[in-house]
Design a protein around this motif. Structure first.
Motif, PDB file in Angstrom:
ATOM      1  N   PHE A  75       0.885  -1.226   0.042  1.00 20.88           N
ATOM      2  CA  PHE A  75      -0.013  -0.009  -0.055  1.00 20.88           C
ATOM      3  C   PHE A  75       0.780   1.181  -0.060  1.00 20.88           C
ATOM      4  O   PHE A  75       0.610   2.176  -0.772  1.00 20.88           O
ATOM      5  CB  PHE A  75      -1.035  -0.050   1.211  1.00 20.88           C
ATOM      6  N   ALA A  76       1.872   1.265   0.819  1.00 17.15           N
ATOM      7  CA  ALA A  76       2.945   2.439   0.957  1.00 17.15           C
ATOM      8  C   ALA A  76       3.720   2.497  -0.436  1.00 17.15           C
ATOM      9  O   ALA A  76       3.517   3.907  -0.774  1.00 17.15           O
ATOM     10  CB  ALA A  76       4.027   2.394   2.070  1.00 17.15           C
ATOM     11  N   ASP A  77       4.083   1.662  -1.213  1.00 15.60           N
ATOM     12  CA  ASP A  77       4.467   1.731  -2.406  1.00 15.60           C
ATOM     13  C   ASP A  77       3.476   2.320  -3.495  1.00 15.60           C
ATOM     14  O   ASP A  77       3.985   3.436  -4.064  1.00 15.60           O
ATOM     15  CB  ASP A  77       5.102   0.348  -2.838  1.00 15.60           C
ATOM     16  N   ILE A  78       2.240   1.972  -3.479  1.00 13.22           N
ATOM     17  CA  ILE A  78       0.993   2.545  -4.158  1.00 13.22           C
ATOM     18  C   ILE A  78       0.928   4.010  -3.896  1.00 13.22           C
ATOM     19  O   ILE A  78       0.717   4.802  -4.739  1.00 13.22           O
ATOM     20  CB  ILE A  78      -0.178   1.595  -4.207  1.00 13.22           C
ATOM     21  N   VAL A  79       0.707   4.226  -2.606  1.00 13.43           N
ATOM     22  CA  VAL A  79       0.658   5.642  -2.306  1.00 13.43           C
ATOM     23  C   VAL A  79       1.918   6.731  -2.787  1.00 13.43           C
ATOM     24  O   VAL A  79       1.626   7.726  -3.188  1.00 13.43           O
ATOM     25  CB  VAL A  79       0.455   5.671  -0.724  1.00 13.43           C
ATOM     26  N   PHE A 118      11.783  11.674  -4.921  1.00 10.98           N
ATOM     27  CA  PHE A 118      11.740  11.283  -3.613  1.00 10.98           C
ATOM     28  C   PHE A 118      10.377  11.565  -2.542  1.00 10.98           C
ATOM     29  O   PHE A 118      10.049  12.819  -2.769  1.00 10.98           O
ATOM     30  CB  PHE A 118      13.014  12.041  -2.833  1.00 10.98           C
ATOM     31  N   GLY A 119       9.940  10.645  -1.975  1.00 11.24           N
ATOM     32  CA  GLY A 119       8.700  10.962  -1.407  1.00 11.24           C
ATOM     33  C   GLY A 119       8.544  10.320   0.011  1.00 11.24           C
ATOM     34  O   GLY A 119       9.476   9.473   0.261  1.00 11.24           O
ATOM     35  N   GLN A 120       7.421  10.360   0.741  1.00 17.67           N
ATOM     36  CA  GLN A 120       7.376   9.884   2.040  1.00 17.67           C
ATOM     37  C   GLN A 120       5.732   9.980   2.250  1.00 17.67           C
ATOM     38  O   GLN A 120       5.222  10.796   1.779  1.00 17.67           O
ATOM     39  CB  GLN A 120       8.085  10.538   3.304  1.00 17.67           C
ATOM     40  N   CYS A 121       5.592   9.126   3.323  1.00 20.37           N
ATOM     41  CA  CYS A 121       4.202   9.169   3.862  1.00 20.37           C
ATOM     42  C   CYS A 121       4.098   8.321   5.182  1.00 20.37           C
ATOM     43  O   CYS A 121       4.983   7.737   5.654  1.00 20.37           O
ATOM     44  CB  CYS A 121       3.279   8.323   2.905  1.00 20.37           C
ATOM     45  N   LEU A 122       2.910   8.933   5.964  1.00 26.29           N
ATOM     46  CA  LEU A 122       2.440   8.168   7.252  1.00 26.29           C
ATOM     47  C   LEU A 122       1.319   7.541   6.690  1.00 26.29           C
ATOM     48  O   LEU A 122       0.535   7.979   6.542  1.00 26.29           O
ATOM     49  CB  LEU A 122       2.661   9.370   8.311  1.00 26.29           C
ATOM     50  N   VAL A 123       1.324   6.230   7.190  1.00 24.25           N
ATOM     51  CA  VAL A 123       0.117   5.485   7.061  1.00 24.25           C
ATOM     52  C   VAL A 123      -0.627   5.504   8.403  1.00 24.25           C
ATOM     53  O   VAL A 123      -0.058   4.807   9.433  1.00 24.25           O
ATOM     54  CB  VAL A 123       0.226   4.053   6.742  1.00 24.25           C
ATOM     55  N   ALA A 181       6.712   5.278   5.896  1.00 25.64           N
ATOM     56  CA  ALA A 181       7.337   4.823   4.681  1.00 25.64           C
ATOM     57  C   ALA A 181       8.282   6.065   3.874  1.00 25.64           C
ATOM     58  O   ALA A 181       7.707   7.331   3.734  1.00 25.64           O
ATOM     59  CB  ALA A 181       6.445   3.989   3.642  1.00 25.64           C
ATOM     60  N   SER A 182       9.245   5.710   3.241  1.00 26.39           N
ATOM     61  CA  SER A 182       9.858   6.998   2.238  1.00 26.39           C
ATOM     62  C   SER A 182      10.572   5.936   1.260  1.00 26.39           C
ATOM     63  O   SER A 182      11.036   4.938   1.371  1.00 26.39           O
ATOM     64  CB  SER A 182      10.683   7.646   2.975  1.00 26.39           C
ATOM     65  N   GLY A 183      10.803   6.609   0.129  1.00 22.00           N
ATOM     66  CA  GLY A 183      11.326   6.119  -0.995  1.00 22.00           C
ATOM     67  C   GLY A 183      11.840   7.016  -2.151  1.00 22.00           C
ATOM     68  O   GLY A 183      11.810   8.249  -2.111  1.00 22.00           O
ATOM     69  N   SER A 184      12.737   6.279  -2.989  1.00 20.33           N
ATOM     70  CA  SER A 184      12.956   6.935  -4.284  1.00 20.33           C
ATOM     71  C   SER A 184      12.480   6.194  -5.418  1.00 20.33           C
ATOM     72  O   SER A 184      12.656   4.915  -5.573  1.00 20.33           O
ATOM     73  CB  SER A 184      14.458   7.194  -4.239  1.00 20.33           C
ATOM     74  N   PHE A 185      12.233   7.071  -6.398  1.00 20.33           N
ATOM     75  CA  PHE A 185      11.573   6.425  -7.487  1.00 20.33           C
ATOM     76  C   PHE A 185      11.802   7.052  -8.888  1.00 20.33           C
ATOM     77  O   PHE A 185      11.985   8.014  -9.146  1.00 20.33           O
ATOM     78  CB  PHE A 185       9.918   6.754  -7.409  1.00 20.33           C
ATOM     79  N   ARG A 186      12.511   6.183  -9.758  1.00 22.63           N
ATOM     80  CA  ARG A 186      12.960   6.623 -11.041  1.00 22.63           C
ATOM     81  C   ARG A 186      11.835   6.772 -12.158  1.00 22.63           C
ATOM     82  O   ARG A 186      11.019   5.872 -11.992  1.00 22.63           O
ATOM     83  CB  ARG A 186      14.108   5.583 -11.509  1.00 22.63           C
ATOM     84  N   PHE A 187      11.977   7.637 -12.796  1.00 23.23           N
ATOM     85  CA  PHE A 187      11.027   8.045 -14.044  1.00 23.23           C
ATOM     86  C   PHE A 187      11.119   6.734 -14.959  1.00 23.23           C
ATOM     87  O   PHE A 187      12.260   6.262 -15.446  1.00 23.23           O
ATOM     88  CB  PHE A 187      11.130   9.148 -15.124  1.00 23.23           C
ATOM     89  N   GLY A 188      10.053   6.132 -15.292  1.00 25.13           N
ATOM     90  CA  GLY A 188      10.113   4.947 -16.169  1.00 25.13           C
ATOM     91  C   GLY A 188       9.335   5.316 -17.717  1.00 25.13           C
ATOM     92  O   GLY A 188       8.210   4.877 -17.787  1.00 25.13           O
ATOM     93  N   GLY A 189      10.363   5.923 -18.514  1.00 24.86           N
ATOM     94  CA  GLY A 189       9.760   6.441 -19.719  1.00 24.86           C
ATOM     95  C   GLY A 189       9.058   7.593 -19.906  1.00 24.86           C
ATOM     96  O   GLY A 189       9.209   8.435 -18.837  1.00 24.86           O
ATOM     97  N   ASP A 190       8.581   8.077 -20.780  1.00 26.92           N
ATOM     98  CA  ASP A 190       7.980   9.475 -21.071  1.00 26.92           C
ATOM     99  C   ASP A 190       6.535   9.586 -20.184  1.00 26.92           C
ATOM    100  O   ASP A 190       5.925   8.403 -20.188  1.00 26.92           O
ATOM    101  CB  ASP A 190       7.955   9.530 -22.644  1.00 26.92           C
ATOM    102  N   PRO A 191       6.370  10.786 -20.262  1.00 20.34           N
ATOM    103  CA  PRO A 191       4.914  11.004 -19.552  1.00 20.34           C
ATOM    104  C   PRO A 191       3.710  10.215 -20.808  1.00 20.34           C
ATOM    105  O   PRO A 191       3.914   9.886 -21.827  1.00 20.34           O
ATOM    106  CB  PRO A 191       4.600  12.803 -20.083  1.00 20.34           C
TER     107      PRO A 191
END
Length: 154
Positions: A61-65, A114-119, A129-139
Motif C-alpha cells: 500500500f505504501a508503495d502504491i501511495v 523522492f517521497g514519504q508518507c505516514l500510514v 515509509a519513504s522512497g526513491s522512484f525513477r522515471f520509467g519512460g516518457d509522460p
C-alpha cells in the motif's frame, strides 16, 4: 465488518485484472486542497493469521501511495519505478479498520522522485515509509488517470 468508505473518497481507477495492484485493491482517493489521501478498508484477505493487516500489505500500500500519490502531486503523468522503499512498522492495523496515507513529495530531479508518507489506521500511525522512484519512460496519459478521476468528481 464495516466496509463503508469515508466521505469524499472515490474508488481509484482499476488496473488490468491479475496484475499485482489489482490483487491488493481496491483503493480509494480524495483530493484535499493541494494534497491527496489514499485509503483502503482492511479485509480478511489483507490479514495475517492473528487478524492484523499483514506487513506486506501495508508495504505494498505504501508503495502504491508513494508512486501513484506522488505522481499525482508532482503532476508527472509517468510510470515510477521503485528504486528504494523503506518502512518502519509502528503499530498493528486490525481487520475492518480504515487505513489511509497522504503522500508527500520531498524532491524531484531530472530522473528521480523522492517521497514519504505516514500510514494511519483509524487515527493511529501504523507505518512510516519513504522512497526513491525513477522515471520509467516518457509522460503517458495512463499514469494520469487519478488526476482525471478526481477532476471529474470535483
Amino acid at each position: 465488518m464495516p466496509m463503508e468508505v469515508p466521505a469524499g473518497f472515490v474508488q481509484m481507477p482499476g488496473h488490468d485484472p491479475g496484475i499485482f495492484n489489482s490483487i491488493l485493491g481496491p483503493f480509494w482517493a480524495r483530493a484535499e486542497g493541494e494534497g491527496l489521501a489514499i485509503g483502503f478498508r482492511v479485509e480478511a484477505r489483507h490479514c495475517n493469521p492473528v487478524g492484523q493487516c499483514h506487513g506486506g500489505m501495508l508495504a505494498g500500500f505504501a508503495d502504491i501511495v508513494l508512486t501513484g500519490g506522488c505522481n499525482y502531486l508532482a503532476r508527472l503523468s509517468r510510470f515510477l519505478v521503485t528504486v528504494s522503499l523503506t518502512q518502519d512498522f509502528l503499530a498493528p492495523a486490525a481487520l475492518g479498520t480504515w487505513v489511509d496515507a497522504r503522500p508527500e513529495v520531498l524532491a524531484v530531479t531530472r530522473s528521480t522522485l523522492f517521497g514519504q508518507c505516514l500510514v494511519i489506521a483509524d487515527g493511529v500511525p501504523v507505518l512510516r515509509a519513504s522512497g526513491s522512484f525513477r522515471f520509467g519512460g516518457d509522460p503517458d496519459p495512463r499514469f494520469d488517470r487519478l488526476r482525471r478521476l478526481l477532476a471529474e468528481k470535483a
